[in-house]
Design an enzyme around this catalytic site. Structure first.
Site, mmCIF file in Angstrom:
data_model
loop_
_atom_site.group_PDB
_atom_site.id
_atom_site.type_symbol
_atom_site.label_atom_id
_atom_site.label_comp_id
_atom_site.label_asym_id
_atom_site.label_seq_id
_atom_site.Cartn_x
_atom_site.Cartn_y
_atom_site.Cartn_z
ATOM 1 N N GLU A 156 63.833 28.985 24.735
ATOM 2 C CA GLU A 156 63.033 28.226 23.782
ATOM 3 C C GLU A 156 61.543 28.262 24.124
ATOM 4 O O GLU A 156 61.162 28.245 25.293
ATOM 5 C CB GLU A 156 63.473 26.758 23.758
ATOM 6 C CG GLU A 156 64.835 26.537 23.194
ATOM 7 C CD GLU A 156 65.212 25.056 23.186
ATOM 8 O OE1 GLU A 156 66.226 24.721 22.554
ATOM 9 O OE2 GLU A 156 64.490 24.248 23.811
ATOM 10 N N CYS A 161 54.351 25.448 24.702
ATOM 11 C CA CYS A 161 55.252 24.902 25.716
ATOM 12 C C CYS A 161 56.243 26.004 26.075
ATOM 13 O O CYS A 161 57.052 26.421 25.240
ATOM 14 C CB CYS A 161 55.980 23.677 25.177
ATOM 15 S SG CYS A 161 57.240 23.065 26.309
ATOM 16 N N CYS A 193 68.851 25.365 32.841
ATOM 17 C CA CYS A 193 68.309 24.631 33.985
ATOM 18 C C CYS A 193 69.459 24.171 34.869
ATOM 19 O O CYS A 193 70.454 23.642 34.367
ATOM 20 C CB CYS A 193 67.489 23.431 33.515
ATOM 21 S SG CYS A 193 66.708 22.503 34.876
ATOM 22 N N CYS A 238 69.413 16.935 34.593
ATOM 23 C CA CYS A 238 68.948 15.559 34.433
ATOM 24 C C CYS A 238 69.749 14.901 33.307
ATOM 25 O O CYS A 238 70.060 15.533 32.297
ATOM 26 C CB CYS A 238 67.460 15.529 34.120
ATOM 27 S SG CYS A 238 66.432 16.160 35.473
ATOM 28 N N CYS A 271 68.609 15.148 29.475
ATOM 29 C CA CYS A 271 68.035 16.419 29.013
ATOM 30 C C CYS A 271 69.079 17.334 28.374
ATOM 31 O O CYS A 271 70.138 17.584 28.955
ATOM 32 C CB CYS A 271 67.370 17.129 30.185
ATOM 33 S SG CYS A 271 66.669 18.729 29.757
ATOM 34 N N GLY A 322 64.111 24.760 32.019
ATOM 35 C CA GLY A 322 64.090 25.174 33.412
ATOM 36 C C GLY A 322 63.176 24.346 34.300
ATOM 37 O O GLY A 322 62.376 23.537 33.842
ATOM 38 N N GLU A 323 63.308 24.575 35.593
ATOM 39 C CA GLU A 323 62.486 23.939 36.624
ATOM 40 C C GLU A 323 61.514 24.980 37.183
ATOM 41 O O GLU A 323 61.918 25.892 37.913
ATOM 42 C CB GLU A 323 63.387 23.386 37.736
ATOM 43 C CG GLU A 323 62.688 22.994 39.021
ATOM 44 C CD GLU A 323 61.517 22.044 38.813
ATOM 45 O OE1 GLU A 323 60.387 22.428 39.160
ATOM 46 O OE2 GLU A 323 61.732 20.914 38.322
ATOM 47 N N SER A 354 54.900 21.659 35.378
ATOM 48 C CA SER A 354 55.675 20.431 35.475
ATOM 49 C C SER A 354 56.861 20.629 36.399
ATOM 50 O O SER A 354 57.451 21.709 36.446
ATOM 51 C CB SER A 354 56.161 20.021 34.079
ATOM 52 O OG SER A 354 56.880 18.817 34.129
ATOM 53 N N SER A 402 57.691 14.685 37.331
ATOM 54 C CA SER A 402 58.557 13.790 36.572
ATOM 55 C C SER A 402 59.201 12.771 37.506
ATOM 56 O O SER A 402 60.075 13.107 38.296
ATOM 57 C CB SER A 402 59.646 14.594 35.852
ATOM 58 O OG SER A 402 59.071 15.439 34.886
ATOM 59 N N LEU A 403 58.771 11.517 37.391
ATOM 60 C CA LEU A 403 59.346 10.451 38.211
ATOM 61 C C LEU A 403 60.522 9.791 37.497
ATOM 62 O O LEU A 403 61.629 9.726 38.019
ATOM 63 C CB LEU A 403 58.284 9.396 38.533
ATOM 64 C CG LEU A 403 57.239 9.769 39.586
ATOM 65 C CD1 LEU A 403 56.320 8.590 39.851
ATOM 66 C CD2 LEU A 403 57.910 10.206 40.885
ATOM 67 N N HIS A 404 60.261 9.224 36.324
ATOM 68 C CA HIS A 404 61.282 8.597 35.472
ATOM 69 C C HIS A 404 61.923 7.348 36.062
ATOM 70 O O HIS A 404 62.808 6.757 35.422
ATOM 71 C CB HIS A 404 62.383 9.597 35.107
ATOM 72 C CG HIS A 404 61.880 10.865 34.504
ATOM 73 N ND1 HIS A 404 60.847 10.905 33.597
ATOM 74 C CD2 HIS A 404 62.264 12.167 34.695
ATOM 75 C CE1 HIS A 404 60.627 12.163 33.247
ATOM 76 N NE2 HIS A 404 61.460 12.943 33.893
ATOM 77 N N ASN A 427 63.181 11.046 23.387
ATOM 78 C CA ASN A 427 63.491 11.732 22.141
ATOM 79 C C ASN A 427 65.004 11.952 22.107
ATOM 80 O O ASN A 427 65.517 12.806 22.828
ATOM 81 C CB ASN A 427 62.750 13.071 22.080
ATOM 82 C CG ASN A 427 62.825 13.716 20.712
ATOM 83 O OD1 ASN A 427 63.400 13.165 19.790
ATOM 84 N ND2 ASN A 427 62.253 14.892 20.596
ATOM 85 N N CYS A 447 63.665 19.506 24.590
ATOM 86 C CA CYS A 447 63.984 20.764 25.239
ATOM 87 C C CYS A 447 65.490 21.007 25.295
ATOM 88 O O CYS A 447 66.262 20.164 25.728
ATOM 89 C CB CYS A 447 63.410 20.766 26.651
ATOM 90 S SG CYS A 447 63.606 22.339 27.458
#
Length: 411
Positions: free
Chosen positions: A136, A154, A161, A165, A168, A208-209, A238, A261-263, A339, A382
């Site tokens: 994507e 993006c 990935c 998470c 995601c 992905g990471e 990121s 990314s903490l979250h 989202n 994503c």
């Protein structure tokens, strides 16, 4: 790491990393190393022009018995005219084109498999790679106060990935492999073609990471900066946090923005949202972020996805502010209202809860922004669109992941 919402809402940056020059012989052309071998890709071994610098293309021309200006022409054809096939390089002699193809060279561009346009102008595309995997990419146009359109691409760094998470969609589709440098670069060119406009910003917030494919990501950064001429501070990398990689990124002295990314404001809650957090304690992650700032002088941005009833209470904001103050000053938090994706148990917070969370941070001297949701009607979160067209979960190639990142992440 997944892009949860799509927007141009922060200063972005680019990266520069010295690239070693590969010498090509007319009779025995060497193949630049890639993050995944052609055998893993299931494709015929080939040599890719996209991603090579002007100097490397000039050397390539010389090694084929051409004058060096032919390399400059190649550079223009690849990055300005965006020509996708060697036989369409009409500015080059036919004999040279034939020799390139006979030696196994190709441009390295892939077809668009599917595209979806949202009401707000956001366009998400699926690019079909050489091994028939889908990846994507999203183009996000934003009009500023002066009427100037800023276009953000993006981009994805992996096919799927491996981190899975909880919120995601990408992780739901599984993981296949790392993207090669040219497969990252071509995403930006595809967005420019769709919008008939130059990309001004790039965010590595797609599938992905990025830190698990650092070699290709940094190589793509150099190409985006030097060859496509995207400003140095207009690219963001990121990461959800992968042990030992933030230090490696800092060693390159990039002028890119690092978005972590903490979250969650504590380790226990973070592990329930991000399974890989078990291998990278929050205090170790924040110490690496502090060291990154000291090494590069670049402020770290923290991404925080707000999940209703999970991590969006005012008490969480207070705890987050105290945590960040413990490890330094000047941090910026980018709040991302969730989202929703199909089949997820998570919900988007109400506006009142989002505002209260933001106010709690601001009152404690934490600079905060709330990311605008973009492209919800284009499956913009994503992984959503890819999962619609490639439903079979991808199998992880653990050898590829670990060889490129030199780390093992517990998922």
């Amino acid at each position: 790491m997944a892009l949860i919402q799509l927007v141009c809402s922060m200063p972005l940056a680019r990266a520069v990393r010295p690239r070693s020059l590969t010498i090509y012989s007319r009779n025995a052309v060497s193949v630049p190393s890639t993050s995944a071998s052609p055998s893993r890709l299931g494709a015929k071994e080939s040599r890719v022009l996209l991603g090579l610098s002007e100097t490397e293309l000039q050397q390539l021309a010389l090694d084929f018995g051409q004058q060096s200006y032919r390399g400059k022409q190649l550079h223009q054809l690849l990055y300005k005219r965006k020509v996708k096939e060697i036989q369409d390089f009409s500015h080059l002699p036919l004999a040279f084109r034939n020799e390139l193809q006979d030696a196994g060279w190709r441009v390295g561009r892939s077809p668009i498999h599917q595209s979806v346009t949202a009401a707000d102008g956001t366009i998400k595309i699926l690019i079909k790679l050489e091994d028939n995997r889908l990846v994507e990419t999203v183009g996000i146009p934003v009009v500023d106060d002066k009427g100037t359109v800023r276009l953000t691409a993006c981009v994805s760094s992996q096919v799927g990935c491996p981190l899975r998470c909880a919120f995601c969609a990408t992780g739901q589709g599984g993981f296949s492999r790392n993207l090669q440098k040219h497969e990252i670069v071509e995403q930006v060119l595809a967005i420019e073609e769709l919008f008939n406009q130059r990309v001004t910003n790039v965010v590595f917030m797609g599938m992905g990471e990025p830190m698990m494919n650092l070699k290709s990501v940094v190589g793509a950064h150099q190409c985006l900066n030097k060859d496509i001429e995207i400003g140095q501070r207009m690219i963001t990398i990121s990461t959800v946090g992968v042990p030992n990689t933030i230090k490696k990124l800092a060693s390159h002295k990039l002028q890119s923005t690092l978005a972590v990314s903490l979250h969650a404001p504590n380790q226990k809650l973070r592990e329930t949202i991000i399974p890989s957090a078990k291998s990278y304690p929050l205090d170790a992650l924040l110490m690496d972020c502090r060291d990154y700032f000291q090494e590069t002088g670049r402020r770290v941005t923290f991404e925080y996805t707000l999940l209703a009833g999970v991590n969006d209470e005012a008490a969480h904001a207070v705890e987050l502010a105290e945590l960040l103050h413990e490890y330094g000053r000047g941090y910026h938090v980018n709040l991302i209202p969730y989202n929703p994706i199909e089949g997820s148990e998570f919900r988007r917070p109400y506006r009142k809860a989002i505002a209260a969370f933001s106010a709690a941070l601001e009152s404690r001297r934490i600079t905060t922004s709330v990311r605008q949701t973009r492209g919800p009607d284009a499956s913009a979160a994503c992984g959503q669109l890819r999962n619609q067209f490639q439903k079979t979960p991808l199998q992880a190639d653990t050898e590829t992941v670990q060889s490129d990142s030199d780390v093992a992440v517990a998922c």
